[in-house]
Design a protein around this motif. Sequence first.
Motif, PDB file in Angstrom:
ATOM      1  N   ASN A   1       0.801  -1.232   0.000  1.00  0.00           N
ATOM      2  CA  ASN A   1       0.000   0.000   0.000  1.00  0.00           C
ATOM      3  C   ASN A   1       0.827   1.271   0.000  1.00  0.00           C
ATOM      4  O   ASN A   1       0.291   2.369   0.120  1.00  0.00           O
ATOM      5  N   GLN A   2       2.131   1.110  -0.140  1.00  0.00           N
ATOM      6  CA  GLN A   2       2.972   2.305  -0.157  1.00  0.00           C
ATOM      7  C   GLN A   2       2.664   3.147  -1.394  1.00  0.00           C
ATOM      8  O   GLN A   2       2.557   2.622  -2.501  1.00  0.00           O
ATOM      9  N   PRO A   3       2.513   4.474  -1.234  1.00  0.00           N
ATOM     10  CA  PRO A   3       2.261   5.319  -2.411  1.00  0.00           C
ATOM     11  C   PRO A   3       3.465   5.310  -3.354  1.00  0.00           C
ATOM     12  O   PRO A   3       4.589   5.088  -2.914  1.00  0.00           O
ATOM     13  N   LEU A   4       3.213   5.537  -4.647  1.00  0.00           N
ATOM     14  CA  LEU A   4       4.278   5.428  -5.637  1.00  0.00           C
ATOM     15  C   LEU A   4       4.966   6.751  -5.940  1.00  0.00           C
ATOM     16  O   LEU A   4       5.922   6.790  -6.723  1.00  0.00           O
ATOM     17  N   ALA A   5       4.489   7.824  -5.341  1.00  0.00           N
ATOM     18  CA  ALA A   5       5.048   9.138  -5.670  1.00  0.00           C
ATOM     19  C   ALA A   5       6.561   9.131  -5.535  1.00  0.00           C
ATOM     20  O   ALA A   5       7.103   8.620  -4.556  1.00  0.00           O
ATOM     21  N   GLY A   6       7.218   9.670  -6.554  1.00  0.00           N
ATOM     22  CA  GLY A   6       8.689   9.755  -6.510  1.00  0.00           C
ATOM     23  C   GLY A   6       9.384   8.559  -7.128  1.00  0.00           C
ATOM     24  O   GLY A   6      10.608   8.575  -7.331  1.00  0.00           O
ATOM     25  N   LEU A   7       8.623   7.506  -7.437  1.00  0.00           N
ATOM     26  CA  LEU A   7       9.240   6.312  -8.024  1.00  0.00           C
ATOM     27  C   LEU A   7       9.760   6.619  -9.423  1.00  0.00           C
ATOM     28  O   LEU A   7       9.070   7.236 -10.230  1.00  0.00           O
ATOM     29  N   LYS A   8      10.984   6.162  -9.699  1.00  0.00           N
ATOM     30  CA  LYS A   8      11.558   6.390 -11.020  1.00  0.00           C
ATOM     31  C   LYS A   8      11.395   5.132 -11.867  1.00  0.00           C
ATOM     32  O   LYS A   8      11.888   4.069 -11.521  1.00  0.00           O
TER      33      LYS A   8
ATOM     34  N   TYR B   1      17.492  -6.800  -8.438  1.00  0.00           N
ATOM     35  CA  TYR B   1      17.631  -8.075  -7.737  1.00  0.00           C
ATOM     36  C   TYR B   1      16.964  -8.031  -6.359  1.00  0.00           C
ATOM     37  O   TYR B   1      17.178  -7.106  -5.588  1.00  0.00           O
ATOM     38  N   PHE B   2      16.147  -9.033  -6.088  1.00  0.00           N
ATOM     39  CA  PHE B   2      15.465  -9.193  -4.802  1.00  0.00           C
ATOM     40  C   PHE B   2      14.549  -8.024  -4.463  1.00  0.00           C
ATOM     41  O   PHE B   2      14.243  -7.771  -3.309  1.00  0.00           O
ATOM     42  N   ASP B   3      14.099  -7.330  -5.486  1.00  0.00           N
ATOM     43  CA  ASP B   3      13.218  -6.183  -5.248  1.00  0.00           C
ATOM     44  C   ASP B   3      11.755  -6.538  -5.559  1.00  0.00           C
ATOM     45  O   ASP B   3      10.975  -5.686  -5.980  1.00  0.00           O
ATOM     46  N   GLU B   4      11.406  -7.788  -5.311  1.00  0.00           N
ATOM     47  CA  GLU B   4      10.045  -8.244  -5.590  1.00  0.00           C
ATOM     48  C   GLU B   4       9.004  -7.418  -4.833  1.00  0.00           C
ATOM     49  O   GLU B   4       7.908  -7.154  -5.339  1.00  0.00           O
ATOM     50  N   SER B   5       9.339  -7.016  -3.603  1.00  0.00           N
ATOM     51  CA  SER B   5       8.385  -6.240  -2.805  1.00  0.00           C
ATOM     52  C   SER B   5       7.980  -4.953  -3.516  1.00  0.00           C
ATOM     53  O   SER B   5       6.811  -4.574  -3.543  1.00  0.00           O
ATOM     54  N   ARG B   6       8.983  -4.303  -4.098  1.00  0.00           N
ATOM     55  CA  ARG B   6       8.693  -3.044  -4.771  1.00  0.00           C
ATOM     56  C   ARG B   6       7.848  -3.278  -6.035  1.00  0.00           C
ATOM     57  O   ARG B   6       6.904  -2.557  -6.318  1.00  0.00           O
ATOM     58  N   MET B   7       8.171  -4.342  -6.778  1.00  0.00           N
ATOM     59  CA  MET B   7       7.389  -4.665  -7.974  1.00  0.00           C
ATOM     60  C   MET B   7       5.938  -4.941  -7.602  1.00  0.00           C
ATOM     61  O   MET B   7       4.998  -4.488  -8.276  1.00  0.00           O
ATOM     62  N   LEU B   8       5.757  -5.688  -6.509  1.00  0.00           N
ATOM     63  CA  LEU B   8       4.400  -6.029  -6.069  1.00  0.00           C
ATOM     64  C   LEU B   8       3.660  -4.784  -5.614  1.00  0.00           C
ATOM     65  O   LEU B   8       2.455  -4.623  -5.838  1.00  0.00           O
TER      66      LEU B   8
ATOM     67  N   GLN C   1      -3.224  -1.783  -9.715  1.00  0.00           N
ATOM     68  CA  GLN C   1      -4.490  -2.530  -9.685  1.00  0.00           C
ATOM     69  C   GLN C   1      -5.542  -1.849  -8.804  1.00  0.00           C
ATOM     70  O   GLN C   1      -6.743  -2.014  -9.012  1.00  0.00           O
ATOM     71  N   GLN C   2      -5.072  -1.057  -7.829  1.00  0.00           N
ATOM     72  CA  GLN C   2      -6.025  -0.301  -7.014  1.00  0.00           C
ATOM     73  C   GLN C   2      -6.722   0.755  -7.875  1.00  0.00           C
ATOM     74  O   GLN C   2      -7.866   1.116  -7.631  1.00  0.00           O
ATOM     75  N   ALA C   3      -5.978   1.253  -8.882  1.00  0.00           N
ATOM     76  CA  ALA C   3      -6.516   2.354  -9.688  1.00  0.00           C
ATOM     77  C   ALA C   3      -7.172   1.887 -10.979  1.00  0.00           C
ATOM     78  O   ALA C   3      -7.801   2.673 -11.669  1.00  0.00           O
ATOM     79  N   THR C   4      -6.993   0.640 -11.338  1.00  0.00           N
ATOM     80  CA  THR C   4      -7.523   0.160 -12.626  1.00  0.00           C
ATOM     81  C   THR C   4      -8.346  -1.101 -12.403  1.00  0.00           C
ATOM     82  O   THR C   4      -8.337  -1.698 -11.327  1.00  0.00           O
ATOM     83  N   HIS C   5      -9.068  -1.494 -13.436  1.00  0.00           N
ATOM     84  CA  HIS C   5      -9.967  -2.649 -13.324  1.00  0.00           C
ATOM     85  C   HIS C   5      -9.535  -3.800 -14.219  1.00  0.00           C
ATOM     86  O   HIS C   5     -10.222  -4.805 -14.315  1.00  0.00           O
ATOM     87  N   TRP C   6      -8.403  -3.643 -14.928  1.00  0.00           N
ATOM     88  CA  TRP C   6      -8.043  -4.650 -15.939  1.00  0.00           C
ATOM     89  C   TRP C   6      -7.896  -6.044 -15.337  1.00  0.00           C
ATOM     90  O   TRP C   6      -8.262  -7.027 -15.971  1.00  0.00           O
ATOM     91  N   HIS C   7      -7.374  -6.112 -14.144  1.00  0.00           N
ATOM     92  CA  HIS C   7      -7.172  -7.428 -13.520  1.00  0.00           C
ATOM     93  C   HIS C   7      -8.504  -8.067 -13.117  1.00  0.00           C
ATOM     94  O   HIS C   7      -8.549  -9.251 -12.819  1.00  0.00           O
ATOM     95  N   GLN C   8      -9.556  -7.242 -13.088  1.00  0.00           N
ATOM     96  CA  GLN C   8     -10.853  -7.798 -12.711  1.00  0.00           C
ATOM     97  C   GLN C   8     -11.684  -8.211 -13.918  1.00  0.00           C
ATOM     98  O   GLN C   8     -12.745  -8.815 -13.775  1.00  0.00           O
ATOM     99  N   GLN C   9     -11.190  -7.881 -15.083  1.00  0.00           N
ATOM    100  CA  GLN C   9     -11.896  -8.297 -16.296  1.00  0.00           C
ATOM    101  C   GLN C   9     -11.814  -9.810 -16.398  1.00  0.00           C
ATOM    102  O   GLN C   9     -10.791 -10.410 -16.087  1.00  0.00           O
ATOM    103  N   THR C  10     -12.882 -10.411 -16.832  1.00  0.00           N
ATOM    104  CA  THR C  10     -12.857 -11.856 -17.011  1.00  0.00           C
ATOM    105  C   THR C  10     -13.380 -12.205 -18.399  1.00  0.00           C
ATOM    106  O   THR C  10     -14.175 -11.462 -18.979  1.00  0.00           O
TER     107      THR C  10
END
Lengths: 504, 482
Positions: free
Chosen positions: A260-267, A466-473, A480-489
Amino acid sequence: MNNSITNQKALHDKTIAEILAGLNAGEFTSVEITQHFLDRIKQLDGTYNSYITVNEASALAQAEAADKRRAEGDVPALCGVPIAHKDIFCTNGVRTSCGSKMLDNFVPPYDATVVENFANAGAVVLGKTNMDQFAMGSSNETSFYGPVKNPWDTNTVPGGSSGGSAAAVAAHLTPGATATDTGGSIRQPAALCGITGLKPTYGRVSRWGMIAFASSLDQGGPMARTAEDCALMLNVMASFDPKDSTSIDREVPNYTANLNQPLAGLKVGIPKEYFKEGLNPGTEQAVRDALAELEKQGVTLISISLPHTKLAVPAYYVIAPAEASANLSRFDGVRYGHRCDDPKDLRDMYMRTRAEGFGDEVKRRILVGAYCLSAGYYDAYYRKAQQVRRLIKQDFVDAFEQVDVIMGPTSPSPAFEFGAKGDDPVAMYLEDIYTIATNLAGLPGMSVPCGLVDDKPVGLQIIGNYFDESRMLNVAHQFQQATHWHQQTPAGIASEAKDTEGAE
Amino acid sequence: MEWETVIGLEVHAQLATKSKIFSGSSTAFGAEPNTQASGLDLAMPGTLPVPNEQAYRYAIMFGLAIDAEIAKTSVFERKNYFYPDLPKAYQTTQLERPIVGAGHVDIELANGTKKSIRIHHAHLEEDAGKSLHEDFHGMSGIDLNRAGTPLVEIVSEPDIRNAEEAVAFAKKLHSIVTSLGICDGEMSQGSMRFDVNISVRRPGEAFGTRTETKNLNSFRFMEDCIALEVERQIDLIEDGGKVIQETRLYNGETKQARSMRSKEEANDYRYFPCPDLLPVVLDDDYIESIRQNLPELPDARHDRFMEQYGLSSYDANILSGDANMAQYFETATKVSGDTKLTANWIMGELSARLNAEDQSIKHSPVNAEQLAGMITRLVDGTISSKMAKQVFEAMWNGEGAADEIIEAKGLKQVSDSGAIEAMVDEVIANSDKQIDNYRNADESKRPKMLGYFVGQIMKASKGQANPQQVNEILLKKLNELI
């Protein structure tokens, strides 16, 4: 999403997080949801062919045990949650075919570490999912058990090699499945089936008991409908394993902690090489729209270059077949697996066993691999490819000096029709053009749904350090919080009306 | 015409680790087939190798013992070929980056000549299983107990010039690995196996074409095989033929060799680094700690034996060479207290018997304590040398300790001078003619005539009279008579 809507969802439409909540709240039992999935598989999988083996009896026994544990207050991380394993992970007492005739009769006497990890977490195994033979393929057309159909359009491929796992998740025949990725085999089928899939850093998930294709590239990872579910699965799947010498002794973080960390500032690095010719315009548009959405959340898009990108596919198609040619030599008819009838002598047994047990694509790669390693060619091919591999890795190391994650398309185009690339191996190999480099570099990569082109899903690829899976997730979850594509079926899959339709 | 033989050896020594190089299975010899083979040893799908640190440690010990460079980074590779007793269809071995680099092994020949044989490198690898071609009604049986046993393969430069040097080199290697305790040295069980590369040339010319004879597991076979192959090659060339590069097999029992495969039939092994195993990186402290704990090496022990026991260089060489032999000697000599006699018995009777029955000293039916017990009785005069041979024979046959055998067989030597005097007197009294001859003989001829009297006395004593005393008393009495 409020509870009343969650509760209205059919059991098979629930995410893993929702299933855990439901089990915790006593809304249903593991036996109930397991039976529900088993019934649904029986009813629908004739169409999709996503499972090779379904373990009805053992699944119900595991579910019963999970309910009992829960009742006793012993509730491990995925207690009672049904999942499926790609049929590349060895399962004690359950046939593990690797999608091949060669291992059609192979019943391992041991569990893969990944299988053990899920068992220890209380997960229930519905069955083993279909796959390209020995994980070699990008369309699931090489499976000995017949192709998997993409639930979005059964005339199209689900991608590969983890096409069975991807289709099973997309068709809501399991909430999550294990998969493996050697050159894109998690991410490309995830993209083509509109689900979320993650290939971890090489060494993060144990390869013990995972049937080897190319040992220096293979990595197991989760497939599910959301990034949150992938995080829940990766929490269980990742481990240091002394039985795998390439496993890395490093603490497994809680992958849900930073979602749930906000993405602001992410490069965010955007490699210019990932947007060149060969990329479907619709796919490109969907990816660019996704990047624009992330910009709204405050990320900075930075154009980068991965100059050796064009060398990734050629290098991969030397290294992976070379390793495979040795890894698959053990299938010789001597100790287990297929053996030809009435061999005349040893040579006849070897030749006919392997000619009969392997499909064309596997034979093609064994031949290519043996050729690249043979006397006089080793330096020109294998050694050169390893040098290229180091350059590709260096591209990423340099890029991660400037950016936190790298993004682009997962695959060049949406799902294609069966047979469309069957006669052209090179066209098929180009399916993995954006995913292969991360395997060569050992980096983690992810695919999340980011749009539809002609009613077919498109995947956004997120490559982490490397080992930055947490950040990718975290990035994927925020997206996914902001979009619905993952909920499309796919049409006819979800029982309820799509509750987020029109969110954008 | 003069020919020079050029020999290089490749030696496989099984490392004495308890478990295999990449799995936890036992390496013990002689178990029921396939009872010491895990999923990994059977190359079940998905299994992965985990290196055994002890195998590295042993290989490093060997490297340090031959004064070689230890590679800070070593890499396992896959050597690909199909054979039913090679379950993965590749052998995990080292090629480009072996653990042990160049070193040398110094040998001493019977005539005292010393020579240094260069070692090209030594690498770690796994052994294959065994194919059993009998008792399966036309099929072959596979035993994977040996599959994955750690080996160090030691590759020499072509510095060896004849069979004697080859055997001395092989024995020295045997001595080094057994002294280090990294290999049990049991050749009959295949713990050490020798591949011999042989070529011939006119002195000064370039190397000739070589052949490789594989898997010799005794020093004698090696010696015989070299003689045979050198003769074959010389005959071939002198008859106008050419040696072809090939792999040969030698049968030690029939003393015959045959071609196994030619270079053209050789496999392309398609070596490449094993992706399941990371390069092993060692630091100086690790290597240094192994160096600090090295046991006594054969050369040091040789010098110590000369100094401590007053042995000749040659005797010290024999007794210190084999670690088990050295231990046997030191134990026996400590108990018996007589170094010279102990050394003679070990190098003489005991070695001859062991060789004749193809036994190693480690499994000698007569152990060091038993031999020392017998020597003690020899020293204190209880038994004669001749009796000792009988006692030794009985001990060899498992009839017990020396004292029990002496007692049971009534082998006690008569050293009672009164009793001997009486026997001497009786023989003299019954040998008038011989006494006359003795008396009349030239003084220089007399010693030769003693044999008759000694023989009669020993016969009268049923062989139990102390021969030294018999000689002394006889001479005294005869001198009184003339």
